[in-house]
Design a protein around this motif. Structure first.
Motif, PDB file in Angstrom:
ATOM      1  N   TYR A  33       0.849  -1.182   0.000  1.00 22.38           N
ATOM      2  CA  TYR A  33       0.000   0.000   0.000  1.00 22.38           C
ATOM      3  C   TYR A  33       0.889   1.238   0.000  1.00 22.38           C
ATOM      4  CZ  TYR A  33       1.058  -0.532   4.969  1.00 22.38           C
ATOM      5  OH  TYR A  33       1.698  -0.697   6.163  1.00 22.38           O
ATOM      6  N   THR A  34       0.326   2.354  -0.398  1.00 24.66           N
ATOM      7  CA  THR A  34       1.075   3.610  -0.369  1.00 24.66           C
ATOM      8  C   THR A  34       0.809   4.311   0.960  1.00 24.66           C
ATOM      9  OG1 THR A  34      -0.718   4.928  -1.317  1.00 24.66           O
ATOM     10  CG2 THR A  34       0.819   3.881  -2.880  1.00 24.66           C
ATOM     11  N   VAL A  35       1.690   5.195   1.339  1.00 25.26           N
ATOM     12  CA  VAL A  35       1.500   5.978   2.560  1.00 25.26           C
ATOM     13  C   VAL A  35       0.213   6.789   2.451  1.00 25.26           C
ATOM     14  CG1 VAL A  35       2.462   7.867   3.955  1.00 25.26           C
ATOM     15  CG2 VAL A  35       3.959   6.060   3.099  1.00 25.26           C
ATOM     16  N   ASN A  36      -0.010   7.396   1.294  1.00 24.57           N
ATOM     17  CA  ASN A  36      -1.219   8.185   1.084  1.00 24.57           C
ATOM     18  C   ASN A  36      -2.471   7.304   1.150  1.00 24.57           C
ATOM     19  OD1 ASN A  36      -2.535  10.687   0.505  1.00 24.57           O
ATOM     20  ND2 ASN A  36      -2.863   9.951  -1.585  1.00 24.57           N
ATOM     21  N   GLY A  37      -2.401   6.117   0.548  1.00 28.37           N
ATOM     22  CA  GLY A  37      -3.536   5.197   0.584  1.00 28.37           C
ATOM     23  C   GLY A  37      -3.873   4.769   2.001  1.00 28.37           C
ATOM     24  N   MET A  38      -2.849   4.481   2.795  1.00 27.12           N
ATOM     25  CA  MET A  38      -3.079   4.092   4.190  1.00 27.12           C
ATOM     26  C   MET A  38      -3.627   5.268   4.988  1.00 27.12           C
ATOM     27  SD  MET A  38      -3.221   1.844   6.514  1.00 27.12           S
ATOM     28  CE  MET A  38      -2.356   0.410   5.905  1.00 27.12           C
ATOM     29  N   ALA A  39      -3.106   6.460   4.761  1.00 31.77           N
ATOM     30  CA  ALA A  39      -3.597   7.644   5.476  1.00 31.77           C
ATOM     31  C   ALA A  39      -5.068   7.894   5.162  1.00 31.77           C
ATOM     32  CB  ALA A  39      -2.750   8.868   5.121  1.00 31.77           C
ATOM     33  N   ASN A  40      -5.439   7.764   3.889  1.00 32.36           N
ATOM     34  CA  ASN A  40      -6.839   7.955   3.493  1.00 32.36           C
ATOM     35  C   ASN A  40      -7.736   6.886   4.109  1.00 32.36           C
ATOM     36  OD1 ASN A  40      -6.170  10.184   1.968  1.00 32.36           O
ATOM     37  ND2 ASN A  40      -6.021   9.037   0.051  1.00 32.36           N
ATOM     38  N   ALA A  41      -7.263   5.646   4.126  1.00 29.69           N
ATOM     39  CA  ALA A  41      -8.046   4.562   4.724  1.00 29.69           C
ATOM     40  C   ALA A  41      -8.224   4.800   6.220  1.00 29.69           C
ATOM     41  CB  ALA A  41      -7.367   3.217   4.467  1.00 29.69           C
ATOM     42  N   LEU A  42      -7.159   5.204   6.891  1.00 29.87           N
ATOM     43  CA  LEU A  42      -7.230   5.455   8.329  1.00 29.87           C
ATOM     44  C   LEU A  42      -8.183   6.607   8.651  1.00 29.87           C
ATOM     45  CD1 LEU A  42      -6.251   4.611  11.102  1.00 29.87           C
ATOM     46  CD2 LEU A  42      -4.245   6.048  10.776  1.00 29.87           C
ATOM     47  N   ALA A  43      -8.147   7.653   7.851  1.00 29.10           N
ATOM     48  CA  ALA A  43      -9.062   8.780   8.060  1.00 29.10           C
ATOM     49  C   ALA A  43     -10.514   8.330   7.897  1.00 29.10           C
ATOM     50  CB  ALA A  43      -8.734   9.905   7.078  1.00 29.10           C
ATOM     51  N   TYR A  44     -10.778   7.531   6.871  1.00 30.61           N
ATOM     52  CA  TYR A  44     -12.133   7.028   6.646  1.00 30.61           C
ATOM     53  C   TYR A  44     -12.578   6.126   7.797  1.00 30.61           C
ATOM     54  CZ  TYR A  44     -15.833   4.040   4.850  1.00 30.61           C
ATOM     55  OH  TYR A  44     -16.996   3.327   4.714  1.00 30.61           O
ATOM     56  N   LEU A  45     -11.712   5.191   8.180  1.00 28.03           N
ATOM     57  CA  LEU A  45     -12.055   4.250   9.246  1.00 28.03           C
ATOM     58  C   LEU A  45     -12.321   4.981  10.556  1.00 28.03           C
ATOM     59  CD1 LEU A  45      -9.415   1.583   8.272  1.00 28.03           C
ATOM     60  CD2 LEU A  45     -11.904   1.276   8.157  1.00 28.03           C
ATOM     61  N   SER A  46     -11.498   5.953  10.864  1.00 25.63           N
ATOM     62  CA  SER A  46     -11.686   6.739  12.074  1.00 25.63           C
ATOM     63  C   SER A  46     -13.031   7.466  12.039  1.00 25.63           C
ATOM     64  CB  SER A  46     -10.538   7.734  12.210  1.00 25.63           C
ATOM     65  OG  SER A  46     -10.696   8.506  13.363  1.00 25.63           O
ATOM     66  N   ALA A  47     -13.385   7.994  10.880  1.00 27.71           N
ATOM     67  CA  ALA A  47     -14.651   8.714  10.745  1.00 27.71           C
ATOM     68  C   ALA A  47     -15.853   7.790  10.935  1.00 27.71           C
ATOM     69  CB  ALA A  47     -14.726   9.398   9.373  1.00 27.71           C
ATOM     70  N   ILE A  48     -15.863   6.646  10.265  1.00 24.99           N
ATOM     71  CA  ILE A  48     -17.052   5.791  10.378  1.00 24.99           C
ATOM     72  C   ILE A  48     -17.152   5.138  11.752  1.00 24.99           C
ATOM     73  CG2 ILE A  48     -17.273   5.395   7.898  1.00 24.99           C
ATOM     74  CD1 ILE A  48     -16.266   2.508   8.449  1.00 24.99           C
ATOM     75  N   ILE A  49     -16.020   4.807  12.354  1.00 23.47           N
ATOM     76  CA  ILE A  49     -16.066   4.239  13.700  1.00 23.47           C
ATOM     77  C   ILE A  49     -16.565   5.301  14.682  1.00 23.47           C
ATOM     78  CG2 ILE A  49     -14.633   3.345  15.588  1.00 23.47           C
ATOM     79  CD1 ILE A  49     -12.981   1.928  13.320  1.00 23.47           C
ATOM     80  N   GLY A  50     -16.239   6.556  14.392  1.00 18.96           N
ATOM     81  CA  GLY A  50     -16.715   7.665  15.219  1.00 18.96           C
ATOM     82  C   GLY A  50     -18.152   8.075  14.941  1.00 18.96           C
ATOM     83  N   GLY A  51     -18.799   7.416  13.979  1.00 19.09           N
ATOM     84  CA  GLY A  51     -20.205   7.681  13.713  1.00 19.09           C
ATOM     85  C   GLY A  51     -20.502   8.569  12.527  1.00 19.09           C
ATOM     86  N   ASP A  52     -19.489   8.985  11.778  1.00 15.96           N
ATOM     87  CA  ASP A  52     -19.699   9.836  10.611  1.00 15.96           C
ATOM     88  C   ASP A  52     -20.049   8.965   9.403  1.00 15.96           C
ATOM     89  OD1 ASP A  52     -19.694  11.573   8.474  1.00 15.96           O
ATOM     90  OD2 ASP A  52     -17.644  12.292   8.783  1.00 15.96           O
ATOM     91  N   GLU A  53     -21.330   8.806   9.169  1.00 16.51           N
ATOM     92  CA  GLU A  53     -21.788   7.950   8.077  1.00 16.51           C
ATOM     93  C   GLU A  53     -21.675   8.618   6.710  1.00 16.51           C
ATOM     94  OE1 GLU A  53     -25.585   6.137   8.987  1.00 16.51           O
ATOM     95  OE2 GLU A  53     -25.076   6.194  11.118  1.00 16.51           O
ATOM     96  N   PRO A  77     -12.066   5.342   0.650  1.00 16.14           N
ATOM     97  CA  PRO A  77     -11.016   5.582  -0.343  1.00 16.14           C
ATOM     98  C   PRO A  77     -10.806   4.358  -1.218  1.00 16.14           C
ATOM     99  CG  PRO A  77     -10.030   5.030   1.750  1.00 16.14           C
ATOM    100  CD  PRO A  77     -11.521   5.106   1.976  1.00 16.14           C
ATOM    101  N   ALA A  78     -10.180   4.554  -2.352  1.00 16.54           N
ATOM    102  CA  ALA A  78      -9.908   3.451  -3.277  1.00 16.54           C
ATOM    103  C   ALA A  78      -8.979   2.411  -2.664  1.00 16.54           C
ATOM    104  CB  ALA A  78      -9.301   3.996  -4.561  1.00 16.54           C
TER     105      ALA A  78
END
Length: 141
Positions: free
Chosen positions: A100-120, A125-126
């Motif tokens: 994976y790329t650093v950018n890809g992992m950062a985008n995935a982590l941001a998304y995961l953090s958001a949905i786990i926090g309740g932001d539907e 990310p791709a």
């Protein structure tokens, strides 16, 4: 978010640890075997985990994933061959394919953090392949 990393390749684990901490989260433990991972789950009570499928003791990451799912701890697989994952993703939100790329992992982590926090409203990310039922909001509460 308290994050656990289950990865048997130490350089990859350290790289992922850096990415997690750079994103403002805390790494509560790193495990290289299923036994270490299962012990750490009980000791550290993570809020999220990255799980490699193939660990030092074999393809046991799926077993660790099932334990995380039983304890309602959201996680994603990080694997070089996501086609070998069970059809139900063993309860995972999804998977990130290596390398994976650093950018890809950062985008995935941001998304995961958001949905786990309740932001539907967050868009996946791709770099993240979602399990079919990953967007059911009740999975994370």
């Amino acid at each position: 978010m308290k994050v656990m990393i289950i990865e048997d390749e130490m350089l990859l684990a350290m790289e992922l640890e850096h990415e997690v901490e750079t994103a403002g989260h805390a790494v509560v433990g790193i495990a290289a075997t299923s036994g270490q991972a299962m012990a750490l789950v009980g000791e550290t009570h993570p809020q999220f985990a990255f799980v490699d499928v193939h660990l030092q003791d074999g393809p046991t990451g799926v077993d660790v994933g099932r334990l995380l799912a039983e304890r309602q701890i959201p996680y994603v697989f990080v694997s070089g061959n996501i086609k070998k994952l069970p059809d139900d993703f063993a309860g995972a939100i999804g998977a990130i394919e290596k390398p994976y790329t650093v950018n890809g992992m950062a985008n995935a982590l941001a998304y995961l953090s958001a949905i786990i926090g309740g932001d539907e409203s967050a868009s996946p990310p791709a770099s993240l392949v979602l399990a079919e039922d990953a967007l059911r909001p009740q999975r994370f509460r």
